[in-house]
Design an enzyme around this catalytic site. Structure first.
Site, PDB file in Angstrom:
ATOM      1  N   LYS A 125       0.814  -1.210   0.000  1.00 10.57           N
ATOM      2  CA  LYS A 125       0.000   0.000   0.000  1.00 10.57           C
ATOM      3  C   LYS A 125       0.850   1.263   0.000  1.00 10.57           C
ATOM      4  CE  LYS A 125      -3.154   2.818   2.666  1.00 10.57           C
ATOM      5  NZ  LYS A 125      -3.695   3.082   4.003  1.00 10.57           N
ATOM      6  N   ASP A 159      -6.544  -0.726   0.867  1.00 11.92           N
ATOM      7  CA  ASP A 159      -6.605  -1.033   2.288  1.00 11.92           C
ATOM      8  C   ASP A 159      -7.994  -1.605   2.575  1.00 11.92           C
ATOM      9  OD1 ASP A 159      -8.277   1.143   2.150  1.00 11.92           O
ATOM     10  OD2 ASP A 159      -7.025   2.460   3.363  1.00 11.92           O
TER      11      ASP A 159
END
Length: 414
Positions: free
Chosen positions: A278, A297
């Site tokens: 991420k 996420d």
């Protein structure tokens, strides 16, 4: 003490450039978790650090206004306080006490604010930072043409742009985001800059610092210092990543990743301590020109499941590397080469802080739908009366039209 600039105090202190709100909304773009350096210092006025300068930005419907605070070195002995009429103060770590003494003098004798003279360079910096070469209206229309959910959200959340941040600032800011929320991340980044960055300006008792250099971050004392400031395990990641970049790649390495393909840049970033998928995608999207990068996420995963009926991984409690890749590929197929920009609109719309924007839009949409229904009913009634009229060529008008005509006539009389 010097104060933050506000447009209502006079436009002479400001520079401007044409930019419609439909192409850029400061309140959404600067507060949606891309950058952690901007604060709303007055209603509709955002102050932050970009390119080693302190800026205040605001906007009207078709104009972006900006004020830059001039930085002046006051470390020289015998510096005249009158020369500091810009309200900005440079201080070094070795003159902390002198700096505090100067601030005390400023409190007794408030300083005026002056702006750096408008230059093509400054406008170019803004255009680059907000990537204004990308036509957001065209992008919204292109994605919305094949995605009705996106179109519905985008109609309310216009002007959400991707920033093109400095790669070093973006990377080390996002290393701080691990298991964190936006307000706490902002505090950590602010402390990081205060501890290791060059001081730039003091306005309304707020100090502004440049982002730390790689050399400052890589110093062996940094980990312990940042742990004392509440960074926890992230302190080690910050120091080790900076050291690894300098020792293995060199100071220009991060900038050079702008010129390589997305997957190569992402994989290179993931070799750094504290950089997972991420964080790597955030850096790729928000500083390395990889518009196809889609940071995933649990929040984005919920958007995929709730709004796009994405079923893969339903039995899982966490996002595995494979699921992460699959969700990203799903959105890239859905939205195309600017998938990261499209995802940022939906992410922004789902943040609690912007729910009022969504609610206002829903109310407006409901009213518009109600008006459309009434007009359709009115039109239907008129057609029925015309068809069933007993008198030839007699066209009975519905009451709502008669009432409207009467009200118009009354307005004309008055």
């Amino acid at each position: 003490m010097a104060k933050h600039a506000v447009l209502s105090s006079g436009a002479k202190m400001w520079s401007s450039m044409a930019c419609a709100k439909s192409e850029l909304r400061l309140d959404l773009t600067l507060a949606c978790g891309q950058s952690f350096r901007w604060k709303e210092t007055a209603v509709g006025h955002w102050t932050g650090v970009m390119g080693g300068r302190v800026w205040t930005l605001t906007q009207t419907d078709d104009t972006l206004w900006y004020h830059i605070y001039k930085i002046q070195d006051t470390q020289k002995e015998g510096g005249d306080s009158k020369k500091r009429a810009d309200g900005c103060l440079w201080k070094g770590n070795k003159v902390e006490n002198a700096f505090k003494a100067e601030l005390k003098k400023e409190e007794e004798d408030p300083l005026a604010i002056t702006s750096v003279q408008n230059t093509e360079e400054e406008e170019k910096m803004l255009r680059n930072y907000f990537q204004l070469d990308v036509n957001l209206g065209d992008l919204y229309r292109e994605v919305g043409a094949t995605d009705c959910h996106f179109k519905r959200i985008a109609d309310s959340f216009t002007g959400v742009r991707m920033l093109r941040q400095d790669p070093t600032e973006c990377l080390f800011s996002f290393i701080c985001t691990s298991n964190n929320h936006i307000s706490r991340i902002q505090g950590m980044v602010e402390r990081l800059c205060e501890a290791l960055g060059a001081p730039l300006c003091q306005l309304d008792q707020t100090s502004y610092h440049d982002f730390p250099t790689l050399s400052a971050l890589a110093d062996s004392s940094v980990e312990a210092r940042l742990r004392d400031l509440g960074f926890g395990y992230r302190a080690r990641f910050l120091q080790q990543s900076a050291k690894q970049i300098l020792d293995t790649h060199g100071p220009q390495w991060l900038d050079s990743l702008r010129g390589v393909p997305y997957l190569e840049a992402r994989d290179a970033l993931r070799t750094l301590p504290g950089v997972g998928a991420k964080v790597a995608d955030c850096v790729c999207l928000m500083s390395l020109d990889k518009s196809e990068a889609v940071p995933i996420d649990t929040h984005v995963w919920q958007i995929a499941k709730r709004d796009y009926k994405y079923a893969a991984g339903n039995g899982q409690k966490s996002i595995t590397d494979r699921l992460y890749r699959d969700i990203g590929d799903f959105f890239r197929k859905q939205w195309g080469p600017f998938a990261g920009w499209a995802q940022s609109v939906l992410f922004c719309a789902d943040l609690k802080k912007f729910q009022s924007v969504k609610e206002r839009s829903h109310v407006k949409q409901a009213k518009e739908e109600d008006v459309e229904e009434r007009m359709a009913a009115c039109k239907k009634a008129k057609m029925k009366r015309e068809y069933n009229g007993t008198v030839k060529n007699l066209k009975t008008e519905p009451a709502c039209h008669k009432k409207a005509k009467v009200s118009v006539k009354r307005e004309k009389v008055v």
